[in-house]
Design a protein around this motif. Structure first.
Motif, PDB file in Angstrom:
ATOM      1  N   MET A   1       0.841  -1.242  -0.031  1.00  0.00           N
ATOM      2  CA  MET A   1       0.054  -0.234  -0.157  1.00  0.00           C
ATOM      3  C   MET A   1       0.965   1.220   0.049  1.00  0.00           C
ATOM      4  O   MET A   1       2.040   1.155   0.479  1.00  0.00           O
ATOM      5  N   ASP A   2       0.466   2.121  -0.715  1.00  0.00           N
ATOM      6  CA  ASP A   2       1.050   3.683  -0.613  1.00  0.00           C
ATOM      7  C   ASP A   2       0.408   4.574   0.224  1.00  0.00           C
ATOM      8  O   ASP A   2      -0.651   4.991  -0.058  1.00  0.00           O
ATOM      9  N   PHE A   3       1.055   4.691   1.534  1.00  0.00           N
ATOM     10  CA  PHE A   3       0.596   5.728   2.581  1.00  0.00           C
ATOM     11  C   PHE A   3       0.919   6.972   2.113  1.00  0.00           C
ATOM     12  O   PHE A   3       0.855   7.904   3.044  1.00  0.00           O
ATOM     13  N   ARG A   4       1.611   7.527   1.125  1.00  0.00           N
ATOM     14  CA  ARG A   4       1.764   8.921   0.845  1.00  0.00           C
ATOM     15  C   ARG A   4       0.582   9.739   0.542  1.00  0.00           C
ATOM     16  O   ARG A   4      -0.222   9.254  -0.167  1.00  0.00           O
ATOM     17  N   LEU A   5       0.671  10.901   1.069  1.00  0.00           N
ATOM     18  CA  LEU A   5      -0.469  11.938   0.597  1.00  0.00           C
ATOM     19  C   LEU A   5      -0.595  12.239  -0.685  1.00  0.00           C
ATOM     20  O   LEU A   5       0.564  12.399  -1.464  1.00  0.00           O
ATOM     21  N   THR A   6      -1.824  12.318  -1.174  1.00  0.00           N
ATOM     22  CA  THR A   6      -1.992  12.754  -2.487  1.00  0.00           C
ATOM     23  C   THR A   6      -2.096  14.423  -2.358  1.00  0.00           C
ATOM     24  O   THR A   6      -1.948  15.096  -1.506  1.00  0.00           O
ATOM     25  N   ASP A   7      -2.021  15.103  -3.655  1.00  0.00           N
ATOM     26  CA  ASP A   7      -1.985  16.422  -3.662  1.00  0.00           C
ATOM     27  C   ASP A   7      -3.471  16.751  -3.049  1.00  0.00           C
ATOM     28  O   ASP A   7      -3.448  17.927  -2.616  1.00  0.00           O
ATOM     29  N   ASP A   8      -4.422  16.238  -3.424  1.00  0.00           N
ATOM     30  CA  ASP A   8      -5.702  16.766  -2.656  1.00  0.00           C
ATOM     31  C   ASP A   8      -5.604  16.690  -1.162  1.00  0.00           C
ATOM     32  O   ASP A   8      -6.220  17.426  -0.593  1.00  0.00           O
ATOM     33  N   GLN A   9      -5.022  15.531  -0.683  1.00  0.00           N
ATOM     34  CA  GLN A   9      -5.052  15.602   0.800  1.00  0.00           C
ATOM     35  C   GLN A   9      -3.882  16.393   1.361  1.00  0.00           C
ATOM     36  O   GLN A   9      -4.428  16.999   2.482  1.00  0.00           O
ATOM     37  N   ARG A  10      -2.723  16.784   0.682  1.00  0.00           N
ATOM     38  CA  ARG A  10      -2.177  17.980   1.169  1.00  0.00           C
ATOM     39  C   ARG A  10      -2.868  19.358   1.315  1.00  0.00           C
ATOM     40  O   ARG A  10      -2.693  19.940   1.978  1.00  0.00           O
ATOM     41  N   ALA A  11      -3.609  19.467   0.091  1.00  0.00           N
ATOM     42  CA  ALA A  11      -4.434  20.746   0.155  1.00  0.00           C
ATOM     43  C   ALA A  11      -5.457  20.608   1.011  1.00  0.00           C
ATOM     44  O   ALA A  11      -5.506  21.963   1.947  1.00  0.00           O
ATOM     45  N   LEU A  12      -5.934  19.659   1.500  1.00  0.00           N
ATOM     46  CA  LEU A  12      -7.225  19.604   2.510  1.00  0.00           C
ATOM     47  C   LEU A  12      -6.525  20.061   3.903  1.00  0.00           C
ATOM     48  O   LEU A  12      -6.923  20.912   4.657  1.00  0.00           O
ATOM     49  N   ARG A  13      -5.262  19.135   4.085  1.00  0.00           N
ATOM     50  CA  ARG A  13      -4.594  19.741   5.275  1.00  0.00           C
ATOM     51  C   ARG A  13      -4.256  20.932   5.419  1.00  0.00           C
ATOM     52  O   ARG A  13      -4.044  21.641   6.405  1.00  0.00           O
ATOM     53  N   ARG A  14      -3.473  21.611   4.392  1.00  0.00           N
ATOM     54  CA  ARG A  14      -3.075  23.134   4.259  1.00  0.00           C
ATOM     55  C   ARG A  14      -4.334  24.081   4.600  1.00  0.00           C
ATOM     56  O   ARG A  14      -4.188  24.866   5.300  1.00  0.00           O
ATOM     57  N   GLY A  15      -5.486  23.779   3.992  1.00  0.00           N
ATOM     58  CA  GLY A  15      -6.887  24.363   4.175  1.00  0.00           C
ATOM     59  C   GLY A  15      -7.356  24.678   5.598  1.00  0.00           C
ATOM     60  O   GLY A  15      -7.551  25.644   6.264  1.00  0.00           O
ATOM     61  N   VAL A  16      -7.084  23.257   6.240  1.00  0.00           N
ATOM     62  CA  VAL A  16      -7.635  23.200   7.479  1.00  0.00           C
ATOM     63  C   VAL A  16      -6.663  23.859   8.706  1.00  0.00           C
ATOM     64  O   VAL A  16      -7.276  24.790   9.401  1.00  0.00           O
ATOM     65  N   ARG A  17      -5.386  23.969   8.045  1.00  0.00           N
ATOM     66  CA  ARG A  17      -4.199  24.664   8.943  1.00  0.00           C
ATOM     67  C   ARG A  17      -4.609  26.109   8.887  1.00  0.00           C
ATOM     68  O   ARG A  17      -4.512  26.818   9.790  1.00  0.00           O
ATOM     69  N   GLU A  18      -4.840  26.693   7.758  1.00  0.00           N
ATOM     70  CA  GLU A  18      -4.856  27.984   7.589  1.00  0.00           C
ATOM     71  C   GLU A  18      -6.335  28.468   8.102  1.00  0.00           C
ATOM     72  O   GLU A  18      -6.398  29.675   8.574  1.00  0.00           O
ATOM     73  N   LEU A  19      -7.471  27.752   8.228  1.00  0.00           N
ATOM     74  CA  LEU A  19      -8.411  28.220   8.641  1.00  0.00           C
ATOM     75  C   LEU A  19      -8.464  28.269  10.115  1.00  0.00           C
ATOM     76  O   LEU A  19      -8.781  29.131  10.542  1.00  0.00           O
ATOM     77  N   LEU A  20      -7.891  27.139  10.861  1.00  0.00           N
ATOM     78  CA  LEU A  20      -7.511  27.293  12.289  1.00  0.00           C
ATOM     79  C   LEU A  20      -6.540  28.396  12.620  1.00  0.00           C
ATOM     80  O   LEU A  20      -6.697  28.889  13.680  1.00  0.00           O
ATOM     81  N   ALA A  21      -5.707  28.629  11.920  1.00  0.00           N
ATOM     82  CA  ALA A  21      -4.721  29.516  12.291  1.00  0.00           C
ATOM     83  C   ALA A  21      -5.344  31.094  12.173  1.00  0.00           C
ATOM     84  O   ALA A  21      -5.155  31.940  13.120  1.00  0.00           O
ATOM     85  N   GLY A  22      -6.201  31.271  11.245  1.00  0.00           N
ATOM     86  CA  GLY A  22      -6.801  32.408  11.039  1.00  0.00           C
ATOM     87  C   GLY A  22      -7.915  32.711  12.096  1.00  0.00           C
ATOM     88  O   GLY A  22      -8.403  33.705  12.594  1.00  0.00           O
ATOM     89  N   ARG A  23      -8.693  31.578  12.509  1.00  0.00           N
ATOM     90  CA  ARG A  23      -9.811  31.295  13.403  1.00  0.00           C
ATOM     91  C   ARG A  23      -9.740  31.186  14.658  1.00  0.00           C
ATOM     92  O   ARG A  23     -10.433  31.440  15.789  1.00  0.00           O
TER      93      ARG A  23
END
Length: 306
Positions: A1-23
């Motif tokens: 199995m490949d457990f590396r994150l996809t581009d979409d998963q990285r974008a999701l994580r980045r988006g949540v981090r930015e949301l929480l950092a701002g809010r």
């Protein structure tokens, strides 16, 4: 199995981090401490609108149609930010309890500690586990709930009359492990940054071997836990989930304690956030699946394999 994150998963994580950092930045975190962990209803609704709770619901039900691996990434960021509230319970209740998915209602649930319910006073509904079924109760129907002292100033607790012990919900266990993983990663970041900035004897303390070893051990425990949590999110196997919780609890608790050691006396002050991570890690380690219970799951799996 490949457990590396996809581009979409990285974008999701980045988006949540930015949301929480701002809010939910440092000032908002401290305001939550001053409110004794009371849930910010406006923020809760914003989380619902952002899909925090409905992430795994089908698109036909207003969700994003994503899976447990994506939910793990989201909850890892929540743990990193020390976001408070019954996040796991509300997420698990989405699609089962009206108002949970969109954040219009706060849903809590008893953990594996007998009759211990976090954020009971803020909850619109309490989910009671009976075997594999979830029963929804109105907090007003539980008049014998009594507040009790919590080790975490951001997580108020109530004790209610205990019923029969129910098996833990695997998804809830894993998402709690993901929160612990985020806590461990944040503690490592704080320790490394402080070790670079704090000077003694004319040099950064990060140059001292003892401090280097502490930070290195924190990183190793965090990355081992990360591999276990991500793998368990893909396989969904309960034995692996229990092992992930075991490793994530250790990484979070020991990581926060080692971070305190790096900070020295400063880490024990109320102004520093280190103690908040330690107290939350202590509490999460006793939620949904305790350290001892996770060890029993692993022991049974090993015995059956012999």
């Amino acid at each position: 199995m490949d457990f590396r994150l996809t581009d979409d998963q990285r974008a999701l994580r980045r988006g949540v981090r930015e949301l929480l950092a701002g809010r939910f930045g440092p000032e908002v975190l401290r305001a939550a401490v001053d409110r004794e962990g009371a849930v910010d209803r406006e923020l809760w609704r914003e989380l619902g609108e952002a899909g925090f709770f409905s992430l795994r619901l089908p698109e036909s039900q207003g969700g994003a149609g994503l899976g447990l691996p994506e939910a793990v990434l989201v909850f890892e960021e929540a743990g990193r930010a020390l976001l408070n509230g019954p996040l796991v319970a509300t997420h698990v209740a989405a699609g089962r309890v009206p108002g949970a998915a969109d954040g219009s209602r706060v849903i809590t649930c008893g953990t594996q500690l007998p009759a211990l319910v976090p954020h009971f006073a803020d909850a619109d509904a309490v989910v009671v586990i009976h075997g594999s079924a979830l029963r929804v109760r109105d907090p007003k129907d539980l008049p014998h709930a009594r507040p009790m002292r919590s080790m975490d100033p951001l997580t108020p607790l109530h004790r209610i009359s205990a019923g029969p012990k129910a098996p833990p919900l695997p998804d809830a266990v894993l998402l709690t492990a993901a929160e612990q993983l985020g806590c461990a990663a944040r503690a490592t970041e704080m320790a490394v940054r402080y070790a670079k900035d704090r000077e003694q004897f004319g040099r950064p303390i990060g140059g001292f071997q003892a401090v280097k070893h502490l930070c290195a051990q924190m990183l190793v425990r965090t990355e081992v836990a990360r591999a276990a949590v991500y793998a368990a999110a893909v396989t969904g196997d309960f034995t692996e989930i229990a092992g992930a919780k075991l490793l994530a609890d250790e990484a979070a608790v020991r990581g926060a304690r080692d971070c305190l050691q790096v900070f020295g006396g400063m880490g024990f002050t109320w102004e520093a956030d280190v103690h908040l991570h330690l107290k939350r890690a202590w509490l999460r380690a006793r939620m949904w699946l305790t350290f001892a219970e996770a060890e029993e799951v692993q022991a049974e799996a090993l015995a059956s394999a012999l």
